[in-house]
Design an enzyme around this catalytic site. Sequence first.
Site, PDB file in Angstrom:
ATOM      1  CG  ASN A  23      -1.763   1.279   1.210  1.00 22.32           C
ATOM      2  OD1 ASN A  23      -2.101   2.047   0.397  1.00 22.32           O
ATOM      3  ND2 ASN A  23      -2.418   1.189   2.449  1.00 22.32           N
ATOM      4  CE  LYS A  25       0.118   3.116   4.563  1.00 20.09           C
ATOM      5  NZ  LYS A  25      -0.201   3.531   6.122  1.00 20.09           N
ATOM      6  CG  HIS A 109      -6.138   1.655   5.079  1.00 25.10           C
ATOM      7  ND1 HIS A 109      -5.465   2.543   6.002  1.00 25.10           N
ATOM      8  CD2 HIS A 109      -4.951   0.759   4.561  1.00 25.10           C
ATOM      9  CE1 HIS A 109      -4.436   2.347   6.320  1.00 25.10           C
ATOM     10  NE2 HIS A 109      -3.841   1.211   5.767  1.00 25.10           N
ATOM     11  CD  GLU A 111      -3.000   5.156   6.722  1.00 24.16           C
ATOM     12  OE1 GLU A 111      -3.013   5.355   5.685  1.00 24.16           O
ATOM     13  OE2 GLU A 111      -2.001   4.875   7.506  1.00 24.16           O
ATOM     14  CD  GLU A 179      -3.650  -2.945   6.908  1.00 23.58           C
ATOM     15  OE1 GLU A 179      -2.548  -3.202   6.678  1.00 23.58           O
ATOM     16  OE2 GLU A 179      -4.542  -1.949   6.753  1.00 23.58           O
ATOM     17  N   GLY A 185       1.790   1.892  10.714  1.00 23.20           N
ATOM     18  CA  GLY A 185       2.791   3.283  10.486  1.00 23.20           C
ATOM     19  C   GLY A 185       3.565   3.484  11.818  1.00 23.20           C
ATOM     20  CB  SER A 225       5.019  -1.842  11.929  1.00 21.71           C
ATOM     21  OG  SER A 225       4.525  -0.658  12.237  1.00 21.71           O
TER      22      SER A 225
HETATM   23  C1  PEP Z   1      -0.983  -0.175   5.876  1.00 21.02           C
HETATM   24  O1  PEP Z   1      -1.237   1.077   5.588  1.00 21.02           O
HETATM   25  O2  PEP Z   1      -2.102  -0.865   5.341  1.00 21.02           O
HETATM   26  C2  PEP Z   1      -0.044  -0.433   6.889  1.00 21.02           C
HETATM   27  C3  PEP Z   1      -0.035  -1.834   7.334  1.00 21.02           C
HETATM   28  O3  PEP Z   1       0.998   0.394   7.014  1.00 21.02           O
HETATM   29  P1  PEP Z   1       2.681   0.042   7.674  1.00 21.02           P
HETATM   30  O4  PEP Z   1       2.969  -1.298   7.130  1.00 21.02           O
HETATM   31  O5  PEP Z   1       3.297   1.160   7.517  1.00 21.02           O
HETATM   32  O6  PEP Z   1       2.452  -0.183   9.153  1.00 21.02           O
END
Ligand code: PEP
Length: 267
Positions: A23, A25, A109, A111, A179, A185, A225
Site C-alpha cells: 500500500n 498510500k 483501510h 486511515e 490491521e 505506521g 509495521s
Molecule cells: C497499511 O497502511 O496498510 C500498513 C500496514 O502500513 P505500515 O506497514 O506502514 O504499518
Amino acid sequence: MLLLIKLTSLVTTMARKFFVGGNWKCNGTMDDVKKLVKTLNEVEVPSEDVVEVVVSPPFVFLPLVKALLRSDFAIAAQNCWVRKGGAFTGEISAEMLVNLGIPWVILGHSERRSLLGESNDFVADKVGYALSQGLKVIACVGETLEQREAGSTMDVVAAQTKAIAEKITYWTNVVLAYEPVWAIGTGKVATPAQAQEVHVGLREWLNTNVSAEVASSTRIIYGGSVNAANCRELAEQADIDGFLVGGASLKPEFVEIIKSATVKSSV
Ligand code: PEP
C-alpha cells in the site's frame, strides 16, 4: 473420517496462496513511482504459484504503473466510490477501475475509517458494490489501542467483518486484512501470537457465521509495521496468509517480505 477431515483441511489450507500487498498510500512523484516499479520489475521473487503480489499506487499513478509493471504482479486502487459513478466530485468509481483494467481495490483501510469517518456499513456497502462490478477486494479490519486494552479486539473485528458479510454473497474475491490500528505506521508490530490469535478468531467467525468453506479458503493477511526483519516469524503462523504492507512497500525490503512466502512451504 478424521483422516478425511484432516486431509480436507490440509488441502484447503494449501489452497490459500500467500498474498503480499503493498500500500503506497499518498506517496511519491512520477519519478519515484517509475523507480519503484523498475526495482520491482528487476527482482527475483518466488513464482506466481507461491505468492500473489499486488501493489497499490495512488489513483493518479494507476495507468503509469499498469503500463510499466511486470505482468506477474497485479495492481490495486486504494479506494473506490460506494456505488455507480455520477455527480460525486472527487470520487473514483469501481466501473472506472474495471475500465482501466485494475483488478483489485483496498477498502476499509483504517486511515479512511478514522480520518474520513467511513463507518462499518459504508465500508461494507463499498465492498458489496466493488465485488458486484467484478473487482477483487482487500477488506481491512482492525482495532484501536483503546479497544485492544479494553479487551474488545474480537468484538470490533467481528462487527467490521459482520457488516461486510451481510452485504456479500461470495468471498472468493475477498482478502481480509487484519490491521491493528495501533500497529499501522507506528513501528509497533503485533507479535506473531497476537496476530495469529485474531486471525484464528476471524476464521472461527467466518466458520460460524458464513461457512466452513469460506473460513478455510479465505485469505486473512496481517498488516501493521511489517518489515524484512519481522515478516518470516509472522508468516510462520498457520493462519497468517500474507501481508498488507505500508511503509516497507516503498523500500527495497519489500522484496524480502514477498520472499517470506517461502516460509509456508517449510512449515
Ligand atoms: C497499511 O497502511 O496498510 C500498513 C500496514 O502500513 P505500515 O506497514 O506502514 O504499518
